[in-house]
Design an enzyme around this catalytic site. Structure first.
Site, PDB file in Angstrom:
ATOM      1  N   LEU A  29       1.028  -1.243  -0.002  1.00  0.00           N
ATOM      2  CA  LEU A  29       0.005   0.181   0.074  1.00  0.00           C
ATOM      3  C   LEU A  29       0.737   1.221   0.001  1.00  0.00           C
ATOM      4  O   LEU A  29       0.254   2.454  -0.289  1.00  0.00           O
ATOM      5  CB  LEU A  29      -0.956   0.050   1.197  1.00  0.00           C
ATOM      6  N   LYS A  57     -13.972   2.465  11.415  1.00  0.00           N
ATOM      7  CA  LYS A  57     -13.749   2.884  12.915  1.00  0.00           C
ATOM      8  C   LYS A  57     -12.452   2.057  13.324  1.00  0.00           C
ATOM      9  O   LYS A  57     -12.328   0.979  13.081  1.00  0.00           O
ATOM     10  CB  LYS A  57     -14.789   2.994  13.633  1.00  0.00           C
ATOM     11  N   LYS A 109     -27.925  -2.562  12.716  1.00  0.00           N
ATOM     12  CA  LYS A 109     -28.517  -3.656  13.354  1.00  0.00           C
ATOM     13  C   LYS A 109     -29.986  -3.607  13.220  1.00  0.00           C
ATOM     14  O   LYS A 109     -30.521  -2.446  13.294  1.00  0.00           O
ATOM     15  CB  LYS A 109     -28.002  -3.516  14.665  1.00  0.00           C
ATOM     16  N   HIS A 149     -20.166   4.131  18.649  1.00  0.00           N
ATOM     17  CA  HIS A 149     -21.398   3.210  18.776  1.00  0.00           C
ATOM     18  C   HIS A 149     -22.499   4.068  19.699  1.00  0.00           C
ATOM     19  O   HIS A 149     -23.396   3.950  19.231  1.00  0.00           O
ATOM     20  CB  HIS A 149     -21.051   2.055  19.196  1.00  0.00           C
ATOM     21  N   LYS A 183     -15.709  -4.342  29.134  1.00  0.00           N
ATOM     22  CA  LYS A 183     -15.249  -5.519  28.970  1.00  0.00           C
ATOM     23  C   LYS A 183     -15.480  -6.618  30.144  1.00  0.00           C
ATOM     24  O   LYS A 183     -15.245  -5.992  31.252  1.00  0.00           O
ATOM     25  CB  LYS A 183     -13.938  -5.588  28.145  1.00  0.00           C
TER      26      LYS A 183
END
Length: 489
Positions: A88, A143, A177, A235, A335
């Site tokens: 690239l 993202k 979604k 999000h 998490k």
């Protein structure tokens, strides 16, 4: 429609875990145009045949067995899949890409940058230099776009120097979604909720994006990112705009994105004092998730010793306009939480005057995003045991019930996954679900004071045990207003 879809980062995790499975499902559902080519670009020395074999082996490991291709299905799908070796950083290799694309004239060319964001500027610049930015080309940007406002602006300027805003598609797969699509339908396709969708009827709104997994093998990446950048800036804020936006004038992409931008601009800004009061950050320690002992964040592979990166964020925010004045919005992500789920909970106010003595549970609307998609409307109804010929006269005669809409059951043949929807929209040029640059930069502008406050005060990191719902301070944040998180209700 003929198309060429080019995946930069064609051997990366995102491509084989999300993008190629989504394309296969689109093919299986008969939605992928037959006159199309899918080109994977990477530095490895491979042929079409060897890449197809590699991809087939990867798709055989997809978690959902029902989504794995059979031998015959993959053989037919793979006729559209090709491979091109590219470095690239080398301009000559973009000429090879131009030659590959130029062997025919596709109606649409989509360049999907499934690479590290720091490569976005150089890829776009080289595409422009090679003449691969004509009006029939679109570029999809994954993202995270930058790690702060300044870096996001650098990327956006580099993209804008080559592609128009209409050609640049910034993806946030949460917007694809089914439940988010149905949130739009719920609000703007029905008259039922609009009179209630305001401060007079809504007590608070909670958005939770919870993960039970840890950082896995991505410790080095995650440590440079953290929960605020990874989940809240994109999000969670995108979901907030979908919940809080005013009705757009039409379903046109820019009409919708104009209203989302207004929400972001109306968010009450943070300063050092409000960050200390209204933002909780945490980091998981060793614990048990699903009956399995798991290590703490500092014991995960590739995580630097003594890291102060947050794996949990809960915050309280307000939207300063007439519709939402005084209504707290609580955003939460983390998490190694108790279990994996994403949902939006709209908690309504109690009835203004109760004729049933005792404590009542207010109504709430739950929009489930994952692992299942659906809507639940929680109401109160009279118990059947009140007695024949008797009316309910006390709160104990009432019982919470829910109206459930499971999208998998309601639309068993029309289910489209988030990435499948986004890829098909990219090919078709439908921009409604993609984030405009001014939205994205405004979201960074809003979270930057939080990042700045943390840089000056790194001592506020609160530990929490894996398998819980985060630090106790997150519960106290909501309790301060007289509310509680859904699982604590």
């Amino acid at each position: 429609m003929s198309f060429d879809l080019v995946f930069f980062g064609g051997t990366g995790d995102l491509t084989w875990r999300k993008l190629m499975p989504a394309l296969f499902q689109a093919w299986r559902h008969g939605k992928l145009p037959a006159q199309g080519r899918i080109l994977a670009v990477a530095r490895d020395e491979r042929t079409d045949a060897s890449y197809r074999q590699w991809l087939q082996d990867k798709l055989a490991t997809v978690d959902d067995r029902a989504k794995r291709p059979t031998e015959d299905e993959f053989e037919r799908f793979a006729t559209q899949v090709h491979y091109l070796r590219m470095d690239l950083s080398q301009p000559d290799d973009y000429q090879l890409l131009r030659q590959w694309l130029g062997c025919r004239c596709a109606d649409t060319v989509v360049m999907y940058l499934a690479t590290s964001p720091h490569l976005f500027p150089v890829i776009c610049e080289q595409l422009g230099a090679a003449g691969l930015n004509h009006p029939g080309v679109r570029v999809v940007l994954e993202k995270p776009l930058g790690h702060d406002l300044a870096s996001a602006q650098v990327i956006n300027e580099a993209v804008r120097s080559v592609f128009s805003e209409q050609q640049a598609l910034r993806i946030d797969h949460y917007l694809g979604k089914p439940s988010v699509q149905n949130l739009m339908a719920l609000r703007f396709g029905n008259v039922l909720f609009e009179p209630l969708w305001r401060r007079e009827s809504i007590a608070n709104i909670q958005i939770t994006l919870a993960e039970s997994l840890g950082v896995g093998t991505r410790g080095d990446f995650y440590d440079r990112t953290g929960a605020l950048r990874d989940m809240i800036q994109n999000h969670a804020l995108q979901l907030l705009t979908m919940v809080a936006m005013e009705p757009p004038s039409s379903a046109d992409a820019d009409a919708i994105r104009d209203e989302k931008l207004k929400v972001l601009r109306s968010l009450k800004p943070f300063d050092a004092a409000s960050v200390a009061r209204d933002v909780v950050r945490g980091q998981y320690r060793a614990g048990t998730v699903g009956g399995v002992a798991v290590p703490g964040y500092l014991d995960e592979a590739k995580v630097p010793a003594g890291s102060s990166t947050e794996t949990f964020v809960a915050l309280r925010c307000e939207i300063q306009n007439w519709r939402w004045a005084g209504v707290p919005f609580y955003l939460r992500t983390g998490k190694r939480l108790a279990h994996r789920h994403a949902e939006i909970v709209v908690n309504f106010r109690p009835t203004p005057h109760s004729i049933f003595p005792g404590t009542q549970t207010p109504n709430k609307l739950v929009i489930k995003l994952q692992p299942e998609d659906g809507l639940q409307l929680h109401l109160l109804a009279a118990k059947g045991a009140v007695g024949t010929g008797q009316m309910a006269t006390h709160a104990e005669h009432l019982s919470p019930v829910s109206l459930n809409l499971d999208f998998d059951q309601a639309f068993p043949t029309d289910r489209v996954g988030a990435y499948e929807r986004m890829l098909l929209d990219a090919l078709a040029g439908r921009l409604n679900l993609f984030v405009r640059s001014d939205e994205q930069e405004q979201a960074w502008r809003w979270v930057e004071p939080i990042l700045e406050a943390w840089r000056h005060d790194p001592s506020g990191l609160r530990p929490y045990s894996a398998g819980t719902w985060g630090p106790a301070a997150a519960s106290a944040l909501v309790a301060r207003d007289g509310f509680s998180w859904t699982e604590e209700s």
